[in-house]
Write a protein that holds these residues in place. Structure first.
Motif, mmCIF file in Angstrom:
data_model
loop_
_atom_site.group_PDB
_atom_site.id
_atom_site.type_symbol
_atom_site.label_atom_id
_atom_site.label_comp_id
_atom_site.label_asym_id
_atom_site.label_seq_id
_atom_site.Cartn_x
_atom_site.Cartn_y
_atom_site.Cartn_z
ATOM 1 N N VAL A 9 9.277 -28.641 -7.610
ATOM 2 C CA VAL A 9 8.579 -29.105 -6.407
ATOM 3 C C VAL A 9 9.588 -29.337 -5.283
ATOM 4 O O VAL A 9 10.670 -29.865 -5.497
ATOM 5 N N LEU A 10 9.229 -28.910 -4.074
ATOM 6 C CA LEU A 10 10.004 -29.212 -2.870
ATOM 7 C C LEU A 10 11.462 -28.766 -2.980
ATOM 8 O O LEU A 10 12.390 -29.539 -2.709
ATOM 9 N N ASN A 11 11.675 -27.525 -3.380
ATOM 10 C CA ASN A 11 13.016 -26.954 -3.383
ATOM 11 C C ASN A 11 13.301 -26.344 -2.014
ATOM 12 O O ASN A 11 12.557 -25.497 -1.532
ATOM 13 N N TYR A 12 14.394 -26.775 -1.412
ATOM 14 C CA TYR A 12 14.734 -26.384 -0.048
ATOM 15 C C TYR A 12 15.799 -25.289 -0.090
ATOM 16 O O TYR A 12 16.933 -25.530 -0.485
ATOM 17 N N VAL A 13 15.413 -24.075 0.287
ATOM 18 C CA VAL A 13 16.312 -22.922 0.184
ATOM 19 C C VAL A 13 16.250 -22.116 1.486
ATOM 20 O O VAL A 13 15.164 -21.829 1.995
ATOM 21 N N ASP A 14 17.402 -21.754 2.026
ATOM 22 C CA ASP A 14 17.484 -20.924 3.233
ATOM 23 C C ASP A 14 16.639 -21.479 4.383
ATOM 24 O O ASP A 14 15.931 -20.757 5.084
ATOM 25 N N GLY A 15 16.688 -22.809 4.552
ATOM 26 C CA GLY A 15 16.059 -23.418 5.719
ATOM 27 C C GLY A 15 14.586 -23.718 5.609
ATOM 28 O O GLY A 15 13.963 -24.122 6.593
ATOM 29 N N SER A 16 13.976 -23.538 4.427
ATOM 30 C CA SER A 16 12.558 -23.856 4.282
ATOM 31 C C SER A 16 12.265 -24.204 2.825
ATOM 32 O O SER A 16 13.072 -23.932 1.936
ATOM 33 N N TYR A 17 11.096 -24.801 2.615
ATOM 34 C CA TYR A 17 10.707 -25.167 1.255
ATOM 35 C C TYR A 17 10.123 -23.965 0.521
ATOM 36 O O TYR A 17 9.323 -23.205 1.061
ATOM 37 N N VAL A 18 10.530 -23.815 -0.731
ATOM 38 C CA VAL A 18 9.973 -22.786 -1.618
ATOM 39 C C VAL A 18 8.626 -23.296 -2.130
ATOM 40 O O VAL A 18 8.440 -24.501 -2.349
ATOM 41 N N GLU A 19 7.679 -22.386 -2.319
ATOM 42 C CA GLU A 19 6.386 -22.778 -2.893
ATOM 43 C C GLU A 19 6.624 -23.447 -4.247
ATOM 44 O O GLU A 19 7.467 -23.026 -5.032
ATOM 45 N N ASP A 20 5.857 -24.517 -4.519
ATOM 46 C CA ASP A 20 6.005 -25.234 -5.781
ATOM 47 C C ASP A 20 5.764 -24.289 -6.960
ATOM 48 O O ASP A 20 4.939 -23.367 -6.887
ATOM 49 N N TYR A 21 6.473 -24.565 -8.034
ATOM 50 C CA TYR A 21 6.303 -23.747 -9.242
ATOM 51 C C TYR A 21 6.448 -24.618 -10.479
ATOM 52 O O TYR A 21 6.828 -25.792 -10.401
ATOM 53 N N ALA A 22 6.150 -24.036 -11.636
ATOM 54 C CA ALA A 22 6.245 -24.769 -12.901
ATOM 55 C C ALA A 22 6.695 -23.823 -14.000
ATOM 56 O O ALA A 22 6.716 -22.597 -13.833
ATOM 57 N N PHE A 23 7.054 -24.396 -15.132
ATOM 58 C CA PHE A 23 7.565 -23.622 -16.269
ATOM 59 C C PHE A 23 7.321 -24.416 -17.545
ATOM 60 O O PHE A 23 6.976 -25.613 -17.500
ATOM 61 N N SER A 24 7.480 -23.772 -18.663
ATOM 62 C CA SER A 24 7.268 -24.452 -19.941
ATOM 63 C C SER A 24 8.293 -25.564 -20.114
ATOM 64 O O SER A 24 9.470 -25.391 -19.797
#
Length: 518
Positions: free
Chosen positions: A371-386
Motif C-alpha cells: 500500500v502507498l508505495n511511492y516510486v518515480d514521483g507518484s504512488y503505485v496502485e495498491d497491491y497484495a501477495f500471498s
C-alpha cells in the motif's frame, strides 16, 4: 579507538592497581583460581593486570554502574611441608564500581572484588562509548517507558502527542532557524552552548545566533516542503537523541577536552568506529514512530479504522449505483481498509504517511507492504501477495532507472526477461500475459485486478540492500550536536535474487523523500 575502556586504562590503572595490592593480601580466599589454602601462601605480589572488557549500566543522569573484567598476574610464594617454591598465577575477576561522569569531570567510586563471570546482564546496558545497546525487539518497550515518564496521557487516551509539549517536558527549547540552503538539514539538537551562522534564504536573513545547550533547532520550511508530519517526526527524533545519547555526548566532550585529543585525531578515530556510532541514528529513526504511534494505541486505532471503512463501504454498497463495491474479494477489502487506516493514522496523529505505513508493517500488518508505495514521483496502485511470499528485504516495485541499471548488470535478469517474456509496467517487472495485463482504450498497458492481488504469481521480487550510511553523526561528539538531515538517509542498491549469494544480510528502510505534505 576512543572508548570508555581507554579512559579507564589511561586515567585509573594506577588506582585500580593500588587497590588490588592492598585488598588481595588480606582477602586471599578471593583468588579462587590459585587453588591453594590461605595458610600455604607466604608472599604475594601483583606483577600487572589487564582490563579485558567493561560492562556498563546506565543508572542515573550522571551515574554509571560498571563491571570491569580483569586478568591479573600474581607472583606467589607457597610454603609446604616438603619445602617452598614460587609460581605465577593468572586469576580472572570482575571488579564492581560506580562511576560519575559529566562534560568536564569523571570520578570512579569504591571498588569491590567479585568472582569472574564471562557475561554480565544489565537493565540499561551501554556500549564502550556510552551509547545504549538496544535491540529492535525492545523498541516498543523502551518507547513505552519513555512515554510513561514524559507523556503518560497518550497511553491512556490514545490521542496524538504534541511534539513541542514533549520537548518542553524534557527541558528542551525548540527554535526555528535555517541551517541549510536546500532544507537538507531538518533539525539539530545541541548538547552544548555554541554560536550558529544561519543561511540567507529568501526572507530569512543571514545571522549569528547564540544557541544554548538543550535546544532543538528545526528548519521553518520543513512544514511547507514535507508536511506537518515530517516536522513533528523531526522534533521527536531530536528528543530521542537527547534522552538516549546525552551520556555519549558528555563522554565525547570529556574525551576531547580532558584527554587532549585534537580534532583531526578525534575524527580519524571516529571513522574507525563508524558502524557502532551509526546506531545512534538508528535509535532515533526506529524509536520516533514508536513514540508517535505507541504499539497498543496504534493497534486499537487500526482496528477502529478498519471497521469504519467497512461500515462506509457497506453504506455505499447499499446504493444501487455503487453495488460493485460489495463485489470485492476479502483480500481487496482488507488492502483497502489498511490503506484507509494508514491515511487516518497519518492525519489524526500528525505523522508522515510513510511513518504510519512502516509502523503498521512493524506491527505485523503485512498488507501495508503493498500500500502507498511511492516510486518515480507518484504512488503505485495498491497491491497484495500471498502471506510470507515477500521477504522484508524485498520489493515488487522499483524505479525505471533502477530497472535499466539492473538489466545492464544482471545476466540472470536478462535471461529471465527474454526467456519468459517479462515486461516493466507500472513500476513492476511482470509476466506479459493477458491474465495479468490489459490495454486501455488510450493504448496504455496496465495491470489487471487479478495481477494486483496476486503479485507473487506474476511479478519478480527484488532484494534491497543497504549500501552505506552517513558519516554526519560521527561529528556530533566533537561539535556537540546531532542532526537529522535529508543527506543522512540510507542509500540502497537493488539486486535480482538469483544474482545474490548472501540473501540474509539485507535491510530496507523508506527514505526521507517519501514524506508527503498533506
Amino acid at each position: 579507538m576512543l572508548s570508555f575502556k581507554q579512559l579507564i586504562k589511561t586515567e585509573y590503572t594506577d588506582e585500580i592497581k593500588d587497590w588490588l595490592e592492598s585488598y588481595i593480601p588480606n582477602h586471599l580466599n578471593e583468588l579462587t583460581d590459585l587453588h591453594y589454602p590461605n595458610e600455604s601462601i607466604g608472599h604475594i605480589k601483583l606483577l600487572d593486570f589487564d582490563i579485558i572488557k567493561l560492562f556498563i549500566n546506565d543508572i542515573g543522569p550522571y551515574l554509571l554502574d560498571i563491571t570491569i573484567q580483569i586478568r591479573q598476574r600474581w607472583q606467589v610464594s607457597v610454603y609446604e611441608e616438603d619445602g617452598s617454591y614460587g609460581f605465577t598465577g593468572h586469576p580472572w575477576a570482575n571488579l564492581q564500581t560506580q562511576f560519575r561522569i559529566g562534560e568536564d569531570f569523571h570520578e570512579m567510586g569504591a571498588l569491590s572484588y567479585g568472582k569472574y563471570s564471562e557475561k554480565v546482564d544489565h537493565v540499561y546496558p551501554l556500549d564502550d562509548q556510552l551509547v545504549p545497546i538496544i535491540h529492535k525487539g525492545q523498541n516498543d518497550e523502551i518507547a513505552s517507558e519513555i512515554l510513561k515518564i514524559v507523556y503518560p496521557e497518550v497511553l491512556e487516551n490514545g490521542k496524538a502527542i504534541n511534539p513541542l509539549a514533549f520537548a518542553h517536558r524534557i527541558k528542551l527549547d525548540v527554535k526555528e532557524l535555517v541551517l541549510s540552503e536546500d532544507c537538507s538539514i531538518h533539525g539539530q539538537v545541541y548538547f552544548r552552548d555554541c554560536e550558529v551562522e544561519t543561511m540567507e534564504i529568501q526572507h530569512y536573513p543571514k545571522e549569528i545566533v547564540s544557541i544554548e545547550k538543550g535546544t532543538v533547532v528545526i528548519d521553518p520550511r520543513l512544514k511547507e516542503l514535507k508536511g506537518t508530519g515530517a516536522y513533528n517526526n523531526t522534533i521527536i527524533h531530536e528528543c530521542i537523541h537527547w534522552i538516549l545519547h546525552y551520556k555519549a555526548a558528555m563522554f565525547g566532550e570529556l574525551v576531547h577536552s580532558n584527554m587532549q585529543i585534537d580534532e583531526e585525531t578525534f575524527l580519524h578515530n571516529f571513522n574507525q568506529t563508524h558502524q557502532e556510532n551509526a546506531f545512534m541514528e538508528v535509535h532515533a529513526r526506529s524509536l520516533a514512530p514508536c513514540i508517535l504511534l505507541p504499539r497498543e494505541v496504534c493497534i486499537t486505532k487500526v482496528e477502529e479504522y478498519q471497521i469504519e471503512h467497512q461500515n462506509i463501504s457497506d453504506l455505499l454498497g447499499s446504493i444501487k449505483e455503487l453495488q460493485h463495491l460489495q463485489e470485492k474479494s476479502e483480500l481487496e477489502k482488507k488492502v483497502a481498509q489498511i490503506h484507509w487506516a494508514i491515511f487516518q493514522i497519518a492525519q489524526n496523529f500528525n505523522v508522515p504517511i510513510v511513518t504510519a505505513k512502516i509502523r503498521l508493517i512493524d506491527l505485523g500488518y503485512e498488507e501495508a507492504i503493498g500500500v502507498l508505495n511511492y516510486v518515480d514521483g507518484s504512488y503505485v496502485e495498491d497491491y497484495a501477495f500471498s502471506r510470507g511470499s515477500l521477504k522484508r528485504n524485498q520489493t515488487f516495485s522499483l524505479k525505471y532507472d533502477d530497472f535499466i541499471d539492473l538489466l545492464d548488470s544482471s545476466e540472470e535478469l536478462g535471461r529471465k526477461l527474454s526467456g519468459e517474456n517479462y515486461v516493466y509496467v507500472e513500476s513492476h517487472v511482470i509476466k506479459n500475459d493477458s491474465k495479468y495485463l490489459y490495454e486501455t482504450i488510450n493504448g496504455e498497458i496496465n495491470l489487471t485486478d487479478y495481477a494486483r492481488y496476486h503479485m507473487d504469481e506474476c511479478c519478480l521480487p527484488f532484494n534491497v540492500k543497504l549500501m552505506s550510511t552517513t558519516r554526519s553523526q560521527l561529528h556530533f561528539l566533537y561539535l556537540g550536536v546531532l542532526y537529522h538531515s535529508q543527506r543522512s538517509r540510507l542509500q540502497f542498491s537493488l539486486a535480482y535474487p538469483e544474482d545474490v549469494e548472501d540473501k540474509t544480510s539485507f535491510l530496507r528502510e523508506e527514505q526521507d523523500n517519501l514524506f508527503v505534505a498533506r
